[in-house]
Design a protein around this motif. Structure first.
Motif, short mmCIF file in Angstrom:
data_model
loop_
_atom_site.label_atom_id
_atom_site.label_comp_id
_atom_site.label_asym_id
_atom_site.label_seq_id
_atom_site.Cartn_x
_atom_site.Cartn_y
_atom_site.Cartn_z
N CYS A 150 26.17 35.99 42.76
CA CYS A 150 27.35 36.42 43.52
C CYS A 150 26.98 37.30 44.72
O CYS A 150 27.85 37.95 45.29
N SER A 151 25.71 37.30 45.08
CA SER A 151 25.28 38.16 46.18
C SER A 151 25.86 37.74 47.52
O SER A 151 26.07 38.58 48.41
N THR A 152 26.13 36.45 47.69
CA THR A 152 26.61 35.95 48.99
C THR A 152 28.04 35.44 48.92
O THR A 152 28.48 34.73 49.82
N VAL A 153 28.78 35.80 47.88
CA VAL A 153 30.16 35.32 47.75
C VAL A 153 31.06 36.06 48.73
O VAL A 153 30.71 37.13 49.26
N THR A 154 32.23 35.48 49.00
CA THR A 154 33.21 36.15 49.85
C THR A 154 33.89 37.25 49.05
O THR A 154 34.48 37.00 48.00
N PRO A 155 33.82 38.50 49.52
CA PRO A 155 34.41 39.62 48.76
C PRO A 155 35.93 39.51 48.69
O PRO A 155 36.58 38.91 49.56
N VAL A 156 36.51 40.11 47.67
CA VAL A 156 37.97 40.22 47.51
C VAL A 156 38.34 41.69 47.51
O VAL A 156 37.48 42.57 47.36
N VAL A 157 39.63 41.98 47.67
CA VAL A 157 40.06 43.36 47.87
C VAL A 157 40.53 44.05 46.59
O VAL A 157 40.79 45.25 46.59
N SER A 158 40.65 43.31 45.48
CA SER A 158 41.09 43.93 44.23
C SER A 158 40.25 43.41 43.07
O SER A 158 39.82 42.25 43.09
N PRO A 159 40.02 44.23 42.05
CA PRO A 159 39.18 43.80 40.93
C PRO A 159 39.77 42.64 40.13
O PRO A 159 39.03 41.85 39.55
N LEU A 160 41.10 42.55 40.08
CA LEU A 160 41.78 41.45 39.37
C LEU A 160 42.75 40.76 40.31
O LEU A 160 43.26 41.37 41.26
N GLU A 161 43.01 39.49 40.04
CA GLU A 161 44.02 38.78 40.81
C GLU A 161 45.39 39.39 40.50
O GLU A 161 45.72 39.65 39.34
N LEU A 162 46.18 39.58 41.53
CA LEU A 162 47.49 40.18 41.35
C LEU A 162 48.38 39.32 40.47
O LEU A 162 48.43 38.10 40.62
N TYR A 163 49.07 39.99 39.55
CA TYR A 163 50.08 39.37 38.68
C TYR A 163 49.49 38.34 37.71
O TYR A 163 50.25 37.62 37.06
N ARG A 164 48.18 38.25 37.61
CA ARG A 164 47.61 37.31 36.66
C ARG A 164 47.33 38.02 35.34
O ARG A 164 46.67 39.05 35.30
N LYS A 165 47.87 37.47 34.25
CA LYS A 165 47.68 38.03 32.93
C LYS A 165 46.90 37.04 32.07
O LYS A 165 47.28 35.87 31.96
N LEU A 166 45.82 37.51 31.48
CA LEU A 166 45.00 36.65 30.64
C LEU A 166 45.50 36.68 29.20
O LEU A 166 46.02 37.70 28.73
N SER A 167 45.33 35.57 28.51
CA SER A 167 45.67 35.50 27.09
C SER A 167 44.48 34.95 26.32
O SER A 167 43.58 34.31 26.90
N ALA A 168 44.47 35.17 25.02
CA ALA A 168 43.32 34.78 24.20
C ALA A 168 43.19 33.28 24.02
O ALA A 168 42.11 32.79 23.67
N GLU A 169 44.25 32.52 24.27
CA GLU A 169 44.23 31.09 23.98
C GLU A 169 44.35 30.21 25.22
O GLU A 169 44.54 28.99 25.08
N SER A 170 44.25 30.77 26.38
CA SER A 170 44.40 29.98 27.61
C SER A 170 43.05 29.46 28.08
O SER A 170 42.07 30.19 28.13
N GLY A 171 43.01 28.16 28.41
CA GLY A 171 41.79 27.57 28.97
C GLY A 171 40.81 27.08 27.93
O GLY A 171 40.97 27.28 26.72
N ASP A 172 39.77 26.41 28.42
CA ASP A 172 38.72 25.88 27.54
C ASP A 172 37.74 26.98 27.16
O ASP A 172 37.54 27.93 27.93
N PRO A 173 37.08 26.85 26.01
CA PRO A 173 36.09 27.85 25.59
C PRO A 173 34.90 27.90 26.55
O PRO A 173 34.54 26.90 27.17
N CYS A 174 34.28 29.06 26.66
CA CYS A 174 33.07 29.22 27.47
C CYS A 174 31.92 28.45 26.83
O CYS A 174 31.71 28.54 25.61
#
Length: 318
Positions: A93-117
């Motif tokens: 991530c050394s050359t990635v485009t920086p963002v202005v906040s540590p988390l995406e605004l209004y995004r809430k994570l849940s334990a069952e969303s998305g595929d497993p890592c």
């Protein structure tokens, strides 16, 4: 002296000698770092440690336990620049485009969303290193608290959120905390809560930030243990947390010779929580937080704290 307070923090203070200020020792992993107001207190008195231990003087501290210590015209900057740079390189991530906040605004994570890592250990390593980085980056405390909830079974959206924190860090890898040289030793604190912020349990998130003379002294973001049925109760639990931290810090600073800190100004952006703290009468709507009420009110009556209202727009924790 509250020596147990110093020992809990991994510190040891010597008695005053020859009319000089207390010398404080921070010791970890067979490495000691001495702190004093003047160099003469350390280098003109070699008997401090050399009489009992074989020591090697490495001079002024520049790097200690992963913390970079840099002298500035207005104080001392403590950062983890190298650690952050290595972390960004490790996750490409050394050359990635920086963002202005540590988390995406209004995004809430849940334990069952998305595929497993595919590799859960990769996610756990990332969160562990972000957690260590909080020592000098209070601005990522809320985000790290958020991604730390899914260590048992991480999924791809959780990993994406962790990588988003890295994109935020890429914008200012050398950012740290400035311990200024101001003669002001007043203690103040800000507290807030994210009511029902956890989408899984609807528990609220407590956040507080404490400053000593304008320099960061303590901070935390943590999920509350029980559900708060109203925002006022969530705010009051946050108020109780910061008061407990202040109750621990004031005797600790007193051991360092910094006394007269009370009453500590505590700023809260919820008028209802402030009214509950000042009102000596308990009623039906406060019975679920009655123990917290007793604790905060006792510290208020003892003169340890003074409660102040601050608007959310100017609150540090808002």
């Amino acid at each position: 002296m509250h020596q147990n307070k110093l020992q809990d923090a991994g510190l040891c203070a010597s008695a005053n000698f020859a009319g000089l200020t207390t010398v404080t020792t921070l010791s970890a992993y067979n490495t000691c770092c001495l702190f004093a107001c003047h160099f003469s207190q350390l280098f003109d008195n070699p008997w401090i440690l050399d009489d009992s231990f074989k020591i090697k003087d490495l001079g002024e501290a520049h790097y200690f336990l992963g913390l970079e210590i840099i002298k500035q015209p207005t104080g001392i900057l403590v950062s983890q620049h190298k650690f952050t740079s290595d972390l960004l390189a490790e996750f490409h991530c050394s050359t990635v485009t920086p963002v202005v906040s540590p988390l995406e605004l209004y995004r809430k994570l849940s334990a069952e969303s998305g595929d497993p890592c595919p590799d859960p250990s990769l996610y756990r390593k990332l969160v562990g290193k972000l957690n260590f980085l909080q020592h000098t980056r209070p601005d990522i405390s809320f985000a790290v608290q958020h991604v730390s909830q899914f260590l048992h079974y991480p999924r791809l959206p959780h990993l994406e959120a962790g990588l988003h924190v890295l994109r935020y860090l890429a914008g200012s890898p050398g950012l740290g905390i400035l311990l200024n040289d101001s003669p002001d030793f007043s203690l103040s604190g800000y507290c807030d809560s994210d009511w029902a912020g956890c989408v899984q349990t609807r528990r609220s998130i407590t956040g507080f930030y404490i400053l000593l003379g304008g320099s960061p002294a303590s901070w935390k973001a943590k999920k509350q243990p029980t559900i708060a049925p109203s925002s006022a109760k969530a705010e009051y639990r946050a108020l109780r947390k910061i008061v407990a931290e202040i109750s621990w810090l004031v005797p600790l600073f007193d051991d360092f010779g910094v006394s007269g800190l009370s009453p500590v100004q505590v700023f809260c952006d919820n008028q209802a929580a402030l009214h509950i703290a000042r009102n000596p009468v308990f009623h039906e709507c406060t019975k679920h937080i009655e123990i917290d009420c007793y604790f905060v009110r006792k510290k208020l009556n003892d003169g340890l704290i003074s409660l102040q209202y601050v608007h959310s727009y100017i609150s540090i924790t808002g």
